[in-house]
Scaffold this motif. Structure first.
Motif, PDB file in Angstrom:
ATOM      1  N   PHE A   1     -81.436   9.096   0.366  1.00 44.72           N
ATOM      2  CA  PHE A   1     -80.227   9.119  -0.471  1.00 44.72           C
ATOM      3  C   PHE A   1     -79.077   9.790   0.273  1.00 44.72           C
ATOM      4  O   PHE A   1     -77.949   9.294   0.267  1.00 44.72           O
ATOM      5  CB  PHE A   1     -80.534   9.856  -1.775  1.00 44.72           C
ATOM      6  N   SER A   2     -79.399  10.920   0.947  1.00 40.59           N
ATOM      7  CA  SER A   2     -78.375  11.628   1.716  1.00 40.59           C
ATOM      8  C   SER A   2     -77.772  10.718   2.774  1.00 40.59           C
ATOM      9  O   SER A   2     -76.561  10.644   2.927  1.00 40.59           O
ATOM     10  CB  SER A   2     -78.985  12.843   2.415  1.00 40.59           C
ATOM     11  N   LEU A   3     -78.659  10.028   3.510  1.00 38.79           N
ATOM     12  CA  LEU A   3     -78.173   9.152   4.584  1.00 38.79           C
ATOM     13  C   LEU A   3     -77.345   8.015   4.007  1.00 38.79           C
ATOM     14  O   LEU A   3     -76.333   7.610   4.567  1.00 38.79           O
ATOM     15  CB  LEU A   3     -79.356   8.597   5.380  1.00 38.79           C
ATOM     16  N   PHE A   4     -77.776   7.508   2.868  1.00 39.31           N
ATOM     17  CA  PHE A   4     -77.065   6.412   2.230  1.00 39.31           C
ATOM     18  C   PHE A   4     -75.684   6.865   1.768  1.00 39.31           C
ATOM     19  O   PHE A   4     -74.703   6.120   1.865  1.00 39.31           O
ATOM     20  CB  PHE A   4     -77.888   5.918   1.030  1.00 39.31           C
ATOM     21  N   MET A   5     -75.606   8.118   1.294  1.00 40.19           N
ATOM     22  CA  MET A   5     -74.347   8.620   0.753  1.00 40.19           C
ATOM     23  C   MET A   5     -73.374   9.095   1.836  1.00 40.19           C
ATOM     24  O   MET A   5     -72.187   9.234   1.575  1.00 40.19           O
ATOM     25  CB  MET A   5     -74.599   9.779  -0.228  1.00 40.19           C
ATOM     26  N   ALA A   6     -73.902   9.352   3.050  1.00 38.25           N
ATOM     27  CA  ALA A   6     -73.050   9.918   4.101  1.00 38.25           C
ATOM     28  C   ALA A   6     -71.795   9.082   4.362  1.00 38.25           C
ATOM     29  O   ALA A   6     -70.689   9.632   4.399  1.00 38.25           O
ATOM     30  CB  ALA A   6     -73.852  10.126   5.370  1.00 38.25           C
ATOM     31  N   PRO A   7     -71.919   7.757   4.540  1.00 41.25           N
ATOM     32  CA  PRO A   7     -70.686   6.976   4.777  1.00 41.25           C
ATOM     33  C   PRO A   7     -69.700   7.103   3.628  1.00 41.25           C
ATOM     34  O   PRO A   7     -68.487   7.159   3.852  1.00 41.25           O
ATOM     35  CB  PRO A   7     -71.195   5.539   4.901  1.00 41.25           C
ATOM     36  N   VAL A   8     -70.213   7.156   2.414  1.00 38.86           N
ATOM     37  CA  VAL A   8     -69.329   7.272   1.247  1.00 38.86           C
ATOM     38  C   VAL A   8     -68.588   8.601   1.294  1.00 38.86           C
ATOM     39  O   VAL A   8     -67.382   8.678   1.044  1.00 38.86           O
ATOM     40  CB  VAL A   8     -70.157   7.152  -0.050  1.00 38.86           C
ATOM     41  N   GLU A   9     -69.347   9.675   1.624  1.00 36.78           N
ATOM     42  CA  GLU A   9     -68.737  11.000   1.684  1.00 36.78           C
ATOM     43  C   GLU A   9     -67.668  11.052   2.776  1.00 36.78           C
ATOM     44  O   GLU A   9     -66.590  11.614   2.579  1.00 36.78           O
ATOM     45  CB  GLU A   9     -69.808  12.070   1.962  1.00 36.78           C
TER      46      GLU A   9
END
Lengths: 180, 286
Positions: B191-199
């Motif tokens: 989830f963290s890796l998936f959210m990184a681009p969004v962040e």
């Protein structure tokens, strides 16, 4: 972005520029100008303008801290006072209770002693009265003997030998006492 | 402008809002700024020649500095004389304190005083740059996308570096790779890796919005004013109506100028406020 870059290269070539192009040289200038302004203001302008406010803030912060400290100290003192007051109150109550019980005991002892003394006095008085009574009785008896002897001697007109007479009277009296 | 032929209003508008290598002081003359050769940094070609906007940028900075320095000097003198601040110095002090207390400290929190000089400098620099565009012969450096972008990048760097210092490496990485409370194991990592681009996108969108908002507002205002002036050139030769058209246009332009005056303050306020809000959000990220 690509179009803007294109426009930028045109601008550099001398063609009229568009308001929508990005001249990357301006980044450099903006940073230099803003950086210098920032440093100069920080050194020469803000301290003069803000000194008063910052001093005031510092004073207020210090006063608040002091007030809080004083309040805490006062609270501690109050708690201590209350504890001391409570302690002294219980102590006073204990002392009073002790004094009361001691007085009670003392009184009881005194009463007891008085009663004993009274009893002793009474007993002695009774004893003395009895002794006195006995003494009086013996005195009376002796007097009676003497009187009766005197009366008898006067009556018969002749003196009997004192010891023999005495014996007769005493015998008589003894008989009297027996008959009683 | 060009007499005898139909004026190209669009061209005129773009010409007056665009940056230039000359400062046009018509009818006194024009100052031609020096042209330097391009500089190549890697694949990027830079031309560092000063432009009209660079000159006005420097002018704005100079005026901000003079204002603040003079205000500071007279405040110091008034205080030394045991007087309460008055006049110009009191007004400047009020504005500076407003920016410091109600923009910087109110939105950043306990570290607000540390970031206040940046926010104050930003506010007054942008304000003066905006206002310069309303003067005769003036230009708004903040009507230039490169200028607003570089200011937004400064805000971005302040936000991110301030965040790194405040949160530490671990805490800062948490703002890129978010950890959802209650999630554990490989699911949380994915989830963290998936959210990184969004962040990361979220971090970049903020300065982008700042830059485009300021640029758009300043440029749009100039467009409106210049277009209204264009009415004169388009319809000014109608016989018998030219005075009416001129008068009406002047009234409209004065109205828009008033609006622009408000916008100049408002956009400086918005830029400074949002910068403070972004800094504050990062400072309080957990």
């Amino acid at each position: 972005m690509y179009l803007a870059l294109l426009a930028s290269s045109e601008g550099a070539a001398g063609a009229p520029m568009s308001p929508f192009e990005v001249n990357f040289g301006l980044f450099f200038w903006t940073w230099i100008v803003f950086g210098m302004l920032f440093l100069l203001l920080k050194k020469y302008a803000w301290p003069a303008i803000l000194s008063m406010t910052e001093q005031r803030e510092e004073t207020i912060r210090r006063h608040l801290g002091e007030a809080e400290e004083a309040h805490a100290k006062a609270q501690a003192l109050l708690a201590e006072q209350q504890k001391l007051l409570g302690e002294s109150r219980t102590q006073a109550q204990a002392i009073m209770a002790e004094a009361k019980s001691a007085a009670e005991k003392e009184r009881a002892v005194a009463v007891q002693k008085t009663r004993e003394e009274q009893d002793q006095l009474l007993a002695r008085a009774r004893r003395e009265i009895a002794a006195e009574g006995e003494k009086a009785r013996q005195e009376l008896r002796r007097e009676a003997v003497d009187l009766s002897l005197a009366a008898a001697s006067k009556l018969i007109g002749e003196r009997l030998s004192a010891d023999a007479d005495k014996k007769i009277v005493l015998d008589y009296l003894a008989s009297l006492e027996k008959s009683h | 402008m060009i007499e005898g032929q139909a004026p190209d209003i669009g061209e005129m508008v773009l010409h007056h809002t665009a940056d230039a290598w000359t400062i046009d002081l018509y009818p006194i003359g024009a100052i031609h700024l020096p042209r330097w050769a391009d500089v190549h940094v890697g694949t990027l070609t830079l031309n560092l020649s000063p432009t009209k906007h660079v000159v006005y940028l420097a002018l704005a900075a100079l005026l901000v500095f003079l204002t603040m320095w003079l205000a500071g000097r007279s405040l110091r003198r008034q205080r030394a004389g045991e007087q309460s601040p008055k006049g110009f110095a009191a007004a400047i002090e009020g504005m500076v304190l407003f920016v410091r207390d109600d923009i910087a400290i109110a939105n950043i929190g306990e570290n607000g005083a540390k970031f206040a000089p940046f926010v104050m400098s930003l506010f007054f620099f942008i304000l003066y740059s905006n206002l310069l565009g309303l003067l005769p012969w003036g230009a708004s450096p903040t009507g230039n996308l490169a200028v607003t972008a570089s200011l937004a990048i400064l805000t971005f760097l302040t936000v991110e570096i301030g965040g790194m210092i405040q949160l530490g490496t671990r805490g800062y990485l948490g703002t890129i790779f978010p950890h959802v409370p209650g999630m554990h194991g490989p699911g949380a990592v994915a989830f963290s890796l998936f959210m990184a681009p969004v962040e990361i996108l979220g971090k970049l969108v903020k300065p982008f919005a700042l830059a485009v908002r300021l640029f758009g507002n300043m440029t749009a205002g100039h467009f409106v004013i210049l277009s209204l002036f264009g009415i004169i050139f388009l319809f000014g030769d109608i016989q018998g109506w030219n005075w009416a058209i001129g008068g009406l246009t002047a009234v409209l332009v004065v109205g828009v100028m008033m609006l622009e005056l408000i916008v100049a303050f408002l956009q400086a306020y918005v830029f400074a406020l949002l910068s403070a809000v972004f800094i504050g959000m990062m400072q309080h990220e957990h």
